[in-house]
Design an enzyme around this catalytic site. Structure first.
Site, PDB file in Angstrom:
ATOM      1  N   ARG A 128       0.859  -1.195   0.000  1.00  0.00           N
ATOM      2  CA  ARG A 128       0.000   0.000   0.000  1.00  0.00           C
ATOM      3  C   ARG A 128       0.889   1.236   0.000  1.00  0.00           C
ATOM      4  NH1 ARG A 128      -1.369   1.570   4.653  1.00  0.00           N
ATOM      5  NH2 ARG A 128      -2.266  -0.378   5.403  1.00  0.00           N
TER       6      ARG A 128
ATOM      7  N   LYS B 127      -7.648   6.965 -19.381  1.00  0.00           N
ATOM      8  CA  LYS B 127      -7.896   7.497 -20.718  1.00  0.00           C
ATOM      9  C   LYS B 127      -6.622   7.404 -21.578  1.00  0.00           C
ATOM     10  CE  LYS B 127     -11.710   8.199 -18.551  1.00  0.00           C
ATOM     11  NZ  LYS B 127     -12.122   9.461 -17.979  1.00  0.00           N
TER      12      LYS B 127
ATOM     13  N   TYR C 118     -16.173  17.501 -15.671  1.00  0.00           N
ATOM     14  CA  TYR C 118     -16.431  16.068 -15.786  1.00  0.00           C
ATOM     15  C   TYR C 118     -17.469  15.671 -14.717  1.00  0.00           C
ATOM     16  CZ  TYR C 118     -15.719  11.053 -15.387  1.00  0.00           C
ATOM     17  OH  TYR C 118     -15.920   9.704 -15.329  1.00  0.00           O
TER      18      TYR C 118
ATOM     19  N   ASP D 248      -6.846  19.244 -14.135  1.00  0.00           N
ATOM     20  CA  ASP D 248      -7.182  17.924 -14.654  1.00  0.00           C
ATOM     21  C   ASP D 248      -6.714  17.911 -16.113  1.00  0.00           C
ATOM     22  OD1 ASP D 248      -8.399  15.714 -15.841  1.00  0.00           O
ATOM     23  OD2 ASP D 248     -10.239  15.884 -14.652  1.00  0.00           O
TER      24      ASP D 248
END
Ligand code: PLP
Length: 380
Positions: free
Chosen positions: A46, A195, A98, A170
């Site tokens: 982690r 993406k 978004y 972003d």
């Protein structure tokens, strides 16, 4: 080093144990220690994992950043970033955002006392007027989804200067190949790696990068404390995807231009939103802050009828009807009923997401085939 070379080499080194040229998938949760506190830099996956680490360095290098962190999704990256803020802090963002970012801001973080303002960011002045002593973050998405609006990153940086306001971008749509917000003065860049960075529609992942030491230390603390990390296998896939980022984006841009021009001349099409057109409202800013205009295009239909849009997205054969974007294959979407369905109708229509709006993620197939498909889908 130029970006194509970085895409292939940054962050990756031949494996020390075997010489493997590709970073192995370190599919392990823990690492054996020689003695208490005597380890090789890795204690628990982690906190740190070598495959993820290579990817984090690669994405940071592509954005000219010192530090990078990868998460289980783009939204998980946003989740980490907003957790740096405290109750009472205010964020100014765009009204053309978004859908998932809007949803996490409004339905998750507002509950914890963080205040979000959504304004028309096309004018820097609109943001400047909202700034007060509680403003801690300006959240920019450019080009915006799905309206392809261009927000002036330098302009936003200039009004935040000296005010203890983080400017976050972003950069999912532009990718580091077309735009590097940190070079324009922004503090943090976020990616939905799902993406273009991944590029093959086979992974969901997010990333944050920054060169600010204080933000980086908070970012890693929250990444480890909240635990929204990405997996070694996914990190491997994205490392592989990134190696062709520059070539893919070049083709996305070329195909995007051809299709945008085709749509602009089509009798059934009303408006075409693509920042490469001189007629685009912020074309000049796009030219200044981007190195190309990408393969994301939105358009509306003459008459603005919902049924016409739904018929077209059904009639295409090569374009696949799907959410998401940025993969090698071409996708078509209907924002009002798909990605932006969670935004109230009046709010979305104000920003241009009308019933006939169709969004294309133009892939890297042969442009002639894509044009032929659109031609038949648009024919009555
Ligand atoms: C997809 C997307 C996100 C969210 O990323 P996920 O990986 O789906 O969580 C955020 N911003 C933009 C612009 C996106 O396209």
């Amino acid at each position: 080093m130029k970006i194509g070379t970085k895409a292939i080499h940054a962050g990756v080194h031949p494996d020390e144990a075997t010489g493997a040229i590709m970073t192995p998938i370190y599919q392990t949760s823990t690492y054996v220690q020689d003695g208490v506190g005597k380890h090789k830099g890795y204690e628990y996956s982690r906190t740190q994992n070598p495959t993820r680490h290579a990817l984090e360095k690669s994405i940071a290098a592509l954005e000219n950043a010192k530090h990078g962190a990868c998460f289980g999704s783009g939204l998980s990256a946003i989740d980490c970033l907003i957790k740096i803020l405290n109750p009472g802090d205010e964020v100014i963002s765009t009204n053309d955002l978004y859908g998932g970012s809007y949803r996490i801001f409004k339905t998750i973080f507002e509950k914890y006392g963080i205040v979000f303002h959504f304004v028309d960011m096309l004018k820097v002045q609109n943001v400047e007027e909202m700034i007060n002593s509680k403003t801690k973050m300006i959240w920019i998405e450019t080009p915006t989804n799905p309206m392809m609006n261009i927000i002036d990153i330098k302009g936003m940086v200039s009004i935040a200067k000296g005010k203890d306001i983080m400017v976050c971008v972003d950069n999912t749509f532009a990718t580091p190949y077309l735009q590097n917000p940190l070079d324009l003065g922004a503090d943090v860049v976020m990616h939905s790696v799902t993406k273009y960075l991944g590029g093959h529609s086979d992974v969901v992942m997010g990333a944050l990068v920054t060169s600010d030491e204080e933000i980086a230390s908070e970012m890693y603390r929250i990444q480890n404390s909240s635990g929204g990390v990405t997996a070694p296998m996914d990190s491997f896939l994205v490392l592989r995807g990134i190696k062709t980022l520059h070539i893919r984006i070049q083709r996305h841009c070329e195909n995007g231009e051809k299709i945008a021009k085709f749509l602009k001349n089509h009798s059934r099409v009303d408006k075409v939103y693509w920042p490469g057109f001189e007629s685009h409202v912020n074309h000049e800013i796009a030219k200044n802050q981007m190195r190309g205009f990408g393969g994301m295009i939105s358009f509306t239909l003459q008459g603005n009828r919902l049924e016409d849009a739904l018929a077209i997205v059904k009639k295409v054969e090569l374009f696949s009807l799907a959410e998401s974007l940025g993969g090698v294959e071409s996708l078509i979407g209907h924002p009002a009923t798909m990605t932006h369905a969670s935004i109230p109708k009046d709010v979305r229509e104000q920003s241009g997401v009308v019933d006939s709006l169709i969004r294309l993620s133009v892939g890297i197939e042969d442009a002639e085939d894509l044009l032929e498909d659109l031609e038949q889908a648009l024919s009555n």
